[in-house]
Design a protein around this motif. Structure first.
Motif, PDB file in Angstrom:
ATOM      1  N   ALA A  53       0.835  -1.202   0.000  1.00  0.00           N
ATOM      2  CA  ALA A  53       0.000   0.000   0.000  1.00  0.00           C
ATOM      3  C   ALA A  53       0.874   1.258   0.000  1.00  0.00           C
ATOM      4  O   ALA A  53       0.542   2.258  -0.650  1.00  0.00           O
ATOM      5  CB  ALA A  53      -0.935  -0.021   1.214  1.00  0.00           C
ATOM      6  N   LEU A  54       2.013   1.219   0.730  1.00  0.00           N
ATOM      7  CA  LEU A  54       2.930   2.357   0.715  1.00  0.00           C
ATOM      8  C   LEU A  54       3.510   2.583  -0.679  1.00  0.00           C
ATOM      9  O   LEU A  54       3.663   3.726  -1.138  1.00  0.00           O
ATOM     10  CB  LEU A  54       4.065   2.118   1.721  1.00  0.00           C
ATOM     11  N   VAL A  55       3.840   1.465  -1.354  1.00  0.00           N
ATOM     12  CA  VAL A  55       4.356   1.590  -2.722  1.00  0.00           C
ATOM     13  C   VAL A  55       3.294   2.199  -3.634  1.00  0.00           C
ATOM     14  O   VAL A  55       3.579   3.084  -4.453  1.00  0.00           O
ATOM     15  CB  VAL A  55       4.797   0.207  -3.240  1.00  0.00           C
ATOM     16  N   PHE A  56       2.023   1.749  -3.493  1.00  0.00           N
ATOM     17  CA  PHE A  56       0.955   2.299  -4.326  1.00  0.00           C
ATOM     18  C   PHE A  56       0.757   3.788  -4.057  1.00  0.00           C
ATOM     19  O   PHE A  56       0.384   4.542  -4.960  1.00  0.00           O
ATOM     20  CB  PHE A  56      -0.352   1.552  -4.056  1.00  0.00           C
ATOM     21  N   ASN A  57       1.006   4.214  -2.811  1.00  0.00           N
ATOM     22  CA  ASN A  57       0.836   5.638  -2.475  1.00  0.00           C
ATOM     23  C   ASN A  57       1.777   6.533  -3.275  1.00  0.00           C
ATOM     24  O   ASN A  57       1.451   7.690  -3.575  1.00  0.00           O
ATOM     25  CB  ASN A  57       1.077   5.857  -0.975  1.00  0.00           C
ATOM     26  N   ASP A  61      -2.759   9.375  -6.871  1.00  0.00           N
ATOM     27  CA  ASP A  61      -3.121  10.779  -6.767  1.00  0.00           C
ATOM     28  C   ASP A  61      -3.089  11.182  -5.300  1.00  0.00           C
ATOM     29  O   ASP A  61      -3.480  10.405  -4.426  1.00  0.00           O
ATOM     30  CB  ASP A  61      -4.534  10.976  -7.352  1.00  0.00           C
ATOM     31  N   PRO A  62      -2.632  12.413  -4.981  1.00  0.00           N
ATOM     32  CA  PRO A  62      -2.576  12.836  -3.566  1.00  0.00           C
ATOM     33  C   PRO A  62      -3.921  12.738  -2.848  1.00  0.00           C
ATOM     34  O   PRO A  62      -3.961  12.552  -1.621  1.00  0.00           O
ATOM     35  CB  PRO A  62      -2.102  14.284  -3.656  1.00  0.00           C
ATOM     36  N   PHE A  63      -5.022  12.858  -3.592  1.00  0.00           N
ATOM     37  CA  PHE A  63      -6.340  12.772  -2.963  1.00  0.00           C
ATOM     38  C   PHE A  63      -6.843  11.326  -2.862  1.00  0.00           C
ATOM     39  O   PHE A  63      -7.924  11.085  -2.347  1.00  0.00           O
ATOM     40  CB  PHE A  63      -7.353  13.605  -3.766  1.00  0.00           C
ATOM     41  N   GLU A  64      -6.041  10.387  -3.382  1.00  0.00           N
ATOM     42  CA  GLU A  64      -6.459   8.974  -3.334  1.00  0.00           C
ATOM     43  C   GLU A  64      -5.459   8.119  -2.564  1.00  0.00           C
ATOM     44  O   GLU A  64      -5.337   6.923  -2.787  1.00  0.00           O
ATOM     45  CB  GLU A  64      -6.608   8.429  -4.770  1.00  0.00           C
ATOM     46  N   GLN A  65      -4.714   8.773  -1.660  1.00  0.00           N
ATOM     47  CA  GLN A  65      -3.802   8.009  -0.826  1.00  0.00           C
ATOM     48  C   GLN A  65      -4.592   6.959  -0.024  1.00  0.00           C
ATOM     49  O   GLN A  65      -5.586   7.282   0.630  1.00  0.00           O
ATOM     50  CB  GLN A  65      -3.070   8.941   0.143  1.00  0.00           C
ATOM     51  N   TRP A  66      -4.175   5.709  -0.115  1.00  0.00           N
ATOM     52  CA  TRP A  66      -4.781   4.569   0.591  1.00  0.00           C
ATOM     53  C   TRP A  66      -6.141   4.150   0.029  1.00  0.00           C
ATOM     54  O   TRP A  66      -6.702   3.152   0.473  1.00  0.00           O
ATOM     55  CB  TRP A  66      -4.937   4.825   2.098  1.00  0.00           C
ATOM     56  N   THR A  67      -6.705   4.896  -0.925  1.00  0.00           N
ATOM     57  CA  THR A  67      -8.065   4.587  -1.397  1.00  0.00           C
ATOM     58  C   THR A  67      -8.162   4.456  -2.908  1.00  0.00           C
ATOM     59  O   THR A  67      -9.275   4.397  -3.445  1.00  0.00           O
ATOM     60  CB  THR A  67      -9.048   5.681  -0.930  1.00  0.00           C
ATOM     61  N   SER A  68      -7.057   4.447  -3.612  1.00  0.00           N
ATOM     62  CA  SER A  68      -7.104   4.330  -5.068  1.00  0.00           C
ATOM     63  C   SER A  68      -7.598   2.938  -5.468  1.00  0.00           C
ATOM     64  O   SER A  68      -7.682   2.020  -4.638  1.00  0.00           O
ATOM     65  CB  SER A  68      -5.719   4.580  -5.661  1.00  0.00           C
ATOM     66  N   THR A  69      -7.880   2.775  -6.741  1.00  0.00           N
ATOM     67  CA  THR A  69      -8.367   1.472  -7.227  1.00  0.00           C
ATOM     68  C   THR A  69      -7.377   0.346  -6.948  1.00  0.00           C
ATOM     69  O   THR A  69      -7.785  -0.727  -6.474  1.00  0.00           O
ATOM     70  CB  THR A  69      -8.668   1.553  -8.738  1.00  0.00           C
ATOM     71  N   PRO A  70      -6.060   0.531  -7.203  1.00  0.00           N
ATOM     72  CA  PRO A  70      -5.125  -0.539  -6.841  1.00  0.00           C
ATOM     73  C   PRO A  70      -5.131  -0.854  -5.342  1.00  0.00           C
ATOM     74  O   PRO A  70      -4.969  -2.012  -4.953  1.00  0.00           O
ATOM     75  CB  PRO A  70      -3.760   0.027  -7.280  1.00  0.00           C
ATOM     76  N   HIS A  71      -5.321   0.190  -4.514  1.00  0.00           N
ATOM     77  CA  HIS A  71      -5.396  -0.052  -3.073  1.00  0.00           C
ATOM     78  C   HIS A  71      -6.594  -0.950  -2.740  1.00  0.00           C
ATOM     79  O   HIS A  71      -6.473  -1.917  -1.968  1.00  0.00           O
ATOM     80  CB  HIS A  71      -5.531   1.277  -2.311  1.00  0.00           C
TER      81      HIS A  71
END
Length: 321
Positions: A53-57, A61-71
């Motif tokens: 999850a840290l790598v995906f961050n 997008d800054p507004f999708e930290q921890w909540t993006s589709t890959p997350h």
């Protein structure tokens, strides 16, 4: 029926207690292994998910930290893997318990000749089970399957769940124990005793099942609970008004809850006992196994089931039986 009559002799009980003692040593070891495997496996998984999850961050997008589709995809996969790892972590204890059951049950059921035991297999008699006694189903699962010869008649007992799925709606038609056995006298046709359905179901069953007639026992308490259907009313009527009604009255007292079901066809007899109980289950690996508390009740349950089948199989016999 006195369950004490079916208990092993003192020599056999002593041997069973020795087997239990060996199982206990292995059980404690397996339980300790599970106690550290479960948290270790889950912690390693949680750490891997967190790192990914840290790598995906870094790419999100800054507004999708921890909540993006890959997350979200990562979290879903993590939950699925958690169930898989939990099952894998507990597998040593589950395997030990099942191997002990496979050894224990043939020993404690020493009063059964030619005993055969399996788990999760398709019973040999299942294909002969009349669909009229359970309804149309398209899914079936089996747990313990025990077959052998008891007091001169062969039987097969199995725990089954039968379901029907229409669209997204799944209906459980039967969950409990099925006892298949040889009848003392063959019935010339089909006779089933099932729980009383509502008038609408009975009406449509009558429309589309014209070859099967309904008969009554003449006993109000029985006819309120059961409906009897047969393709040979002449042969069925004496049984329904006699031994079958008596057997169902006894079953209502011995097995309270949802009414038992009976099916007779030729030499085949089937007794279906709806119940949520798992008759032959041993306690979980975290609980010490005790002969009196855990083994004797299994013997008593099996003896009771066989005694019940022995009664029902006499339904078609003469008065001298």
């Amino acid at each position: 029926m006195d369950a004490q009559e079916f208990l092993p002799d003192e020599k056999m009980i002593a041997s069973i207690r020795q087997d239990i003692a060996r199982y206990e040593r292995d059980r404690v070891s397996a339980h300790r292994k599970v106690m550290w495997r479960v948290p270790l496996f889950l912690l390693l998984l949680a750490a891997a998910v967190w790192l990914l999850a840290l790598v995906f961050n870094r790419f999100a997008d800054p507004f999708e930290q921890w909540t993006s589709t890959p997350h979200v995809f990562l979290y879903v996969v993590g939950v699925i893997l958690a169930f898989v790892l939990y099952w894998r972590a507990r597998k040593p204890a589950a395997d030990l318990q099942q191997s002990f059951r496979s050894k224990l049950l043939p020993i404690v059921f020493g009063f059964i000749d030619n005993l055969r035991y399996g788990k999760g297999i398709r019973p040999e008699s299942f294909d002969r089970l009349p669909p009229e006694v359970v309804g149309d189903f398209d899914r079936q699962t089996f747990d313990d399957v025990i077959a052998g010869v008891y007091h001169g008649f062969s039987f097969e007992l199995y725990e089954a769940t039968l379901k029907d799925k229409v669209g997204k709606v799944e209906t459980t038609l039967f969950h409990g124990v099925v006892m298949a056995f040889e009848t003392e006298q063959p019935f010339p046709g089909l006779l089933v005793a099932t729980r009383k359905e509502n008038h609408v179901v009975s009406f449509f069953r009558g429309l589309f099942g014209a070859s099967v007639d309904e008969v009554e026992s003449g006993i109000p308490a029985i006819d309120e609970k059961y409906e009897f259907r047969t393709d040979n009313a002449e042969a069925a009527q004496p049984l329904v008004r006699g031994r079958l009604a008596q057997a169902l009255q006894w079953l209502g007292e011995a097995w309270p809850g949802e009414p038992a079901r009976v099916a007779l066809r030729g030499n085949d007899g089937f007794l279906l006992l709806p119940t949520p109980k798992d008759f032959f289950e041993l306690p979980p690996a975290s609980v010490p196994l005790d002969y009196k508390a855990h083994v004797e009740p299994i013997i008593a349950d099996m003896a009771s089931l066989l005694a019940t089948a022995a009664l029902v199989r006499k339904v078609g016999s003469g008065d001298e039986a």
